[in-house]
Design a protein around this motif. Structure first.
Motif, PDB file in Angstrom:
ATOM      1  N   VAL A 269      -2.650   8.910 -11.147  1.00  0.00           N
ATOM      2  CA  VAL A 269      -1.500   8.615 -10.280  1.00  0.00           C
ATOM      3  C   VAL A 269      -0.791   9.911  -9.911  1.00  0.00           C
ATOM      4  CG1 VAL A 269      -1.111   6.316 -11.283  1.00  0.00           C
ATOM      5  CG2 VAL A 269       0.127   8.291 -12.218  1.00  0.00           C
ATOM      6  N   GLY A 270      -0.044   9.866  -8.820  1.00  0.00           N
ATOM      7  CA  GLY A 270       0.809  10.984  -8.441  1.00  0.00           C
ATOM      8  C   GLY A 270       2.213  10.665  -8.934  1.00  0.00           C
TER       9      GLY A 270
ATOM     10  N   VAL B   2       1.477   5.476   1.198  1.00  0.00           N
ATOM     11  CA  VAL B   2       1.467   4.130   0.640  1.00  0.00           C
ATOM     12  C   VAL B   2       0.082   3.767   0.132  1.00  0.00           C
ATOM     13  CG1 VAL B   2       3.393   3.231   1.990  1.00  0.00           C
ATOM     14  CG2 VAL B   2       1.080   3.134   2.939  1.00  0.00           C
ATOM     15  N   ASP B   3      -0.872   4.717   0.233  1.00  0.00           N
ATOM     16  CA  ASP B   3      -2.221   4.423  -0.247  1.00  0.00           C
ATOM     17  C   ASP B   3      -2.519   5.273  -1.481  1.00  0.00           C
ATOM     18  OD1 ASP B   3      -2.382   6.927   0.839  1.00  0.00           O
ATOM     19  OD2 ASP B   3      -3.700   6.356   2.490  1.00  0.00           O
ATOM     20  N   ASP B   4      -3.773   5.420  -1.826  1.00  0.00           N
ATOM     21  CA  ASP B   4      -4.110   6.154  -3.043  1.00  0.00           C
ATOM     22  C   ASP B   4      -4.317   7.639  -2.787  1.00  0.00           C
ATOM     23  OD1 ASP B   4      -3.868   3.875  -4.471  1.00  0.00           O
ATOM     24  OD2 ASP B   4      -5.973   3.316  -4.253  1.00  0.00           O
ATOM     25  N   VAL B   5      -3.603   8.151  -1.807  1.00  0.00           N
ATOM     26  CA  VAL B   5      -3.659   9.582  -1.540  1.00  0.00           C
ATOM     27  C   VAL B   5      -2.402  10.210  -2.140  1.00  0.00           C
ATOM     28  CG1 VAL B   5      -3.586  11.335   0.279  1.00  0.00           C
ATOM     29  CG2 VAL B   5      -5.026   9.307   0.562  1.00  0.00           C
TER      30      VAL B   5
ATOM     31  N   SER C 277      -7.058  12.911  -3.446  1.00  0.00           N
ATOM     32  CA  SER C 277      -7.315  11.491  -3.583  1.00  0.00           C
ATOM     33  C   SER C 277      -7.367  11.100  -5.054  1.00  0.00           C
ATOM     34  CB  SER C 277      -8.637  11.179  -2.874  1.00  0.00           C
ATOM     35  OG  SER C 277      -9.407  10.302  -3.616  1.00  0.00           O
ATOM     36  N   THR C 278      -6.669  10.018  -5.394  1.00  0.00           N
ATOM     37  CA  THR C 278      -6.689   9.570  -6.791  1.00  0.00           C
ATOM     38  C   THR C 278      -8.128   9.243  -7.206  1.00  0.00           C
ATOM     39  OG1 THR C 278      -6.190   7.367  -6.011  1.00  0.00           O
ATOM     40  CG2 THR C 278      -4.361   8.621  -6.856  1.00  0.00           C
TER      41      THR C 278
ATOM     42  N   MET D 287      -3.770  -1.285 -11.781  1.00  0.00           N
ATOM     43  CA  MET D 287      -2.402  -1.317 -11.226  1.00  0.00           C
ATOM     44  C   MET D 287      -1.733   0.030 -11.443  1.00  0.00           C
ATOM     45  SD  MET D 287      -1.046  -5.144 -11.854  1.00  0.00           S
ATOM     46  CE  MET D 287       0.376  -4.897 -10.779  1.00  0.00           C
ATOM     47  N   ARG D 288      -1.942   0.924 -10.474  1.00  0.00           N
ATOM     48  CA  ARG D 288      -1.429   2.289 -10.598  1.00  0.00           C
ATOM     49  C   ARG D 288       0.100   2.316 -10.629  1.00  0.00           C
ATOM     50  NH1 ARG D 288      -5.702   3.256  -7.326  1.00  0.00           N
ATOM     51  NH2 ARG D 288      -7.386   4.484  -8.246  1.00  0.00           N
ATOM     52  N   ARG D 289       0.701   1.315  -9.979  1.00  0.00           N
ATOM     53  CA  ARG D 289       2.166   1.253  -9.952  1.00  0.00           C
ATOM     54  C   ARG D 289       2.741   1.276 -11.373  1.00  0.00           C
ATOM     55  NH1 ARG D 289       5.108  -3.332 -10.448  1.00  0.00           N
ATOM     56  NH2 ARG D 289       3.367  -4.740 -10.075  1.00  0.00           N
ATOM     57  N   LEU D 290       2.098   0.546 -12.285  1.00  0.00           N
ATOM     58  CA  LEU D 290       2.605   0.489 -13.660  1.00  0.00           C
ATOM     59  C   LEU D 290       2.392   1.829 -14.366  1.00  0.00           C
ATOM     60  CD1 LEU D 290       1.277  -3.056 -14.633  1.00  0.00           C
ATOM     61  CD2 LEU D 290       3.557  -2.429 -13.824  1.00  0.00           C
TER      62      LEU D 290
END
Ligand code: WTA
Length: 659
Positions: A553-554, A521-524, A533-534, A623-626
């Motif tokens: 992003v992954g 849930v983090d930036d890993v 790591s991102t 906003m990496r989600r986007l």
């Protein structure tokens, strides 16, 4: 929470496979262990520590949690890790038992007994001590998968000198930063190793790492001869392993250390650019590594042939190639190379040849073999296999079922083991012979482990609910901190939910209360079971002169779990150049190679997308989600919190265009 289609099908999975009565009857693990540990958790772990390890001085206190979150387990006891892994088996008359069947990628083999291991580890300890290494000094190990790698780790442990193994796939720059952070006195490496049918040099990366600033602490480089290739030499600094061992005494008195003496530092990716040196100590770590290895894999040391395919550069190689199996006196296989050299059946051929009975590997490997086709394993006799393990990332039900049917002959129990570099050993897993297994779920915390799934306010979620995975009580093999940075340790793991350990994983409880892991849930990111790591990859990208900004992003990937996708804004005229077909290919290659140089080939982005802007909130957070929506070809989600809501249109328009 991570969203992708394989997780959707994971949450509707309802199959269950109870253990066979025959397996249950002979299993090491018993259901009563859960009750025993629940009744008195500390007494349970003290019993394991006494049963599984040989102590020089017995401990009288099990856990000291007064300085939480830094734990002290078995603190007044003394012991030595190498003595426990090797010498005591020889003293018990098991010197002739095979410890390691080694198979090199070219097909060369070696059989190493516990008595051989004792001689080699003692010699190596004497040789390393002769190079000035004393208890407490750090040694960096940068080696392929060789018998010497295991010997080197144990020799350090024998001296009380914490080792820090750096995966051989990391670059010279990555190696240097780890050497510098650990202030290592010695580096142990090899001329090279065999990779996909050819010798691949390793020593040049060490030379390059030591030339740079920050690695001044290193006094010597000990070099294992593996490939025999030409090797540049620095007189006075470099020493051949064979020469050093040849003249060394075969007897060595282990250095008895306190249970909390550092055993190793292992660097892993976090949410910031700088890798964290995860610190593990001796007594508690060895207790849980041995306990889990024995019970989760149902090890019968006299008869099993165990094989964990992990590289010693990762924590799985530490706990389940070196310490767990050897403490338990197991016979194991170590294979140097890749699964497809010289052919795609190499692993199955090895299982047939050595009659491997316990196999521990990663979902990525299973999915790759699925892709290659089940006719390949079908050519080999895999009937020796009786327990199958999975680690490193969530295993999708489809891969789990394939593993069970094609590799396990529809009978070998699968243990899906959840844990982390930080936890040191397995934390959540079915127990073979006890648990009815479910495809895709790690299911239950082991006896003596207290885990939960909580919501944003740290409240335990009801069965059927989802949230964050936490560990609510200290455990023996827990990390003791981040090397040289206690504050970062507290901040990273203990500040999200005060007083409990935040693992960084999303999870769900099913209606039976079993735990299903849903990814970070983090930036890993988790690419082929490797943690990346991102931010680390972003800082590698922006360190290239043509890159102005980068976001990584992954993105979900069928085989590797996740794949690295980078969005970059290029400087000035480079952006125009990248808009042409040739220019774009050139930019892609240059940036991919740059990341390989800065971190290592495993961190290379699968795709690099050149964009005019990055989506940021008003406070400047990307906003990496986007971006993940774009990378996974989904409709872009809610973008209303962006500082400039037209950015996503700009990005999508640019990507749809001719470039
Ligand atoms: C992931 C590897 C789901 C998880 C031992 C964790 C898993 C990270 C599993 C640690 C599993 C590991 N099911 N996810 N069975 N095992 N993970 O430090 O996200 O390299 O936080 O340790 O891998 O990776 P690490």
């Amino acid at each position: 929470m991570p969203e992708n289609s394989s997780l959707e099908n994971l949450l509707t999975e309802t199959r269950s496979f109870p253990p066979s009565p025959e397996f249950a009857a002979q299993a090491n693990a018993k259901a009563a262990m859960y009750d025993e540990a629940r009744a008195d958790r500390l007494a349970f772990w003290a019993e394991q520590a006494n049963d599984l390890l040989t102590w020089k001085t017995p401990f009288t206190q099990t856990l000291d949690w007064s300085d939480a979150p830094v734990a002290r387990w078995f603190a007044d006891g003394t012991l030595n890790a190498a003595y426990n892994a090797v010498d005591r088996h020889v003293e018990a008359g098991l010197g002739d038992r095979v410890a390691i069947h080694f198979e090199g990628e070219p097909g060369d083999t070696r059989t190493v007994t516990y008595a051989d291991l004792q001689r080699d580890v003692s010699r190596a300890a004497n040789a390393i001590a002769a190079l000035g290494v004393e208890s407490g000094d750090r040694v960096v190990i940068y080696l392929p998968m060789l018998v010497e790698s295991v010997v080197a780790m144990l020799a350090c442990a024998r001296l009380g000198a914490p080792h820090s193994v750096v995966f051989g796939g990391f670059s010279a720059d990555a190696l240097r930063s780890r050497i510098a952070d650990a202030e290592a006195k010695l580096v142990i490496t090899a001329d090279g190793g065999y990779r996909r049918g050819a010798p691949s040099a390793l020593k040049p990366a060490v030379d390059e790492a030591l030339e740079g600033e920050g690695a001044e602490s290193v006094q010597h480089v000990l070099v294992v001869r593996r490939t025999g290739q030409d090797t540049a030499w620095t007189e006075g600094r470099d020493v051949w392993w064979d020469d050093a061992l040849e003249s060394a005494d075969v007897r060595h008195e282990p250095v008895w250390v306190e249970a909390e003496h550092p055993l190793y530092i292992l660097y892993t990716s976090g949410t910031t650019g700088k890798p964290k040196g995860i610190l593990h100590t001796t007594g508690g770590y060895l207790t849980q590594a041995a306990f889990t290895h024995k019970n989760v894999f149902d090890l019968k040391a006299e008869t099993d042939v165990y094989w964990c395919t992990a590289d010693i550069g990762w924590v799985t190689g530490h706990s389940y190639v070196v310490y767990g199996p050897l403490i338990n006196g197991a016979t194991q296989l170590i294979y140097e190379g890749t699964p497809d050299t010289p052919h795609r059946g190499r692993w199955w051929e090895l299982i047939e040849k050595y009659k491997v009975s316990i196999l521990y590997t990663a979902p990525t490997a299973i999915r790759t073999c699925m892709k290659w086709g089940e006719d390949i394993p079908a050519k080999f006799d895999l009937s020796s296999l009786r327990v199958l393990g999975s680690v490193g990332e969530p295993i999708n039900p489809e891969a789990w079922m394939w593993y069970r049917r094609v590799i396990g002959g529809d009978k070998a129990p699968i243990v899906d083991t959840w844990w982390q570099t930080e936890t040191g050993a397995i934390m959540i897993s079915p127990l073979p012979g006890v648990t009815a297994t479910k495809p895709g779920s790690a299911q239950v915390p082991l006896p003596g482990i207290v885990a939960d799934v909580v919501d944003d306010e740290a409240h335990s979620v009801p069965d059927g609910g989802g949230g964050y995975l936490v560990l609510s009580e200290p455990w023996p093999s827990m990390l003791r901190g981040i090397w040289g940075d206690l504050e970062r340790y507290k901040d990273t793991y203990w500040s999200r939910f005060p007083g409990i350990y935040f693992a960084g994983d999303g999870a769900k409880k099913d209606d039976d209360g079993d735990i299903w892991l849903l990814g970070r849930v983090d930036d890993v990111m988790n690419v082929s079971g490797h943690r990346l790591s991102t931010t680390e990859i972003e800082s590698a990208l922006v360190s290239h002169e043509i890159v102005a900004e980068a976001a990584v992003v992954g993105a979900a990937d069928e085989t590797t779990g996740q794949a690295v996708v980078a969005f970059v804004i290029l400087r000035g005229e480079h952006a125009d150049k990248a808009a042409t077909e040739d220019g774009s290919a050139e930019v892609q290659t240059a940036l991919r190679n740059h990341v390989a140089k800065e971190i290592g080939p495993i961190a290379k982005p699968r795709r690099i997308l050149v964009v005019p802007e990055l989506p940021k909130t008003r406070s400047g957070k990307i906003m990496r989600r986007l971006l993940r929506d774009v990378a996974e070809n989904r409709t872009v989600g809610d973008a209303t919190t962006l500082a400039d809501s037209s950015v996503m249109d700009l990005i999508s328009a640019g990507l749809a265009g001719p470039a």
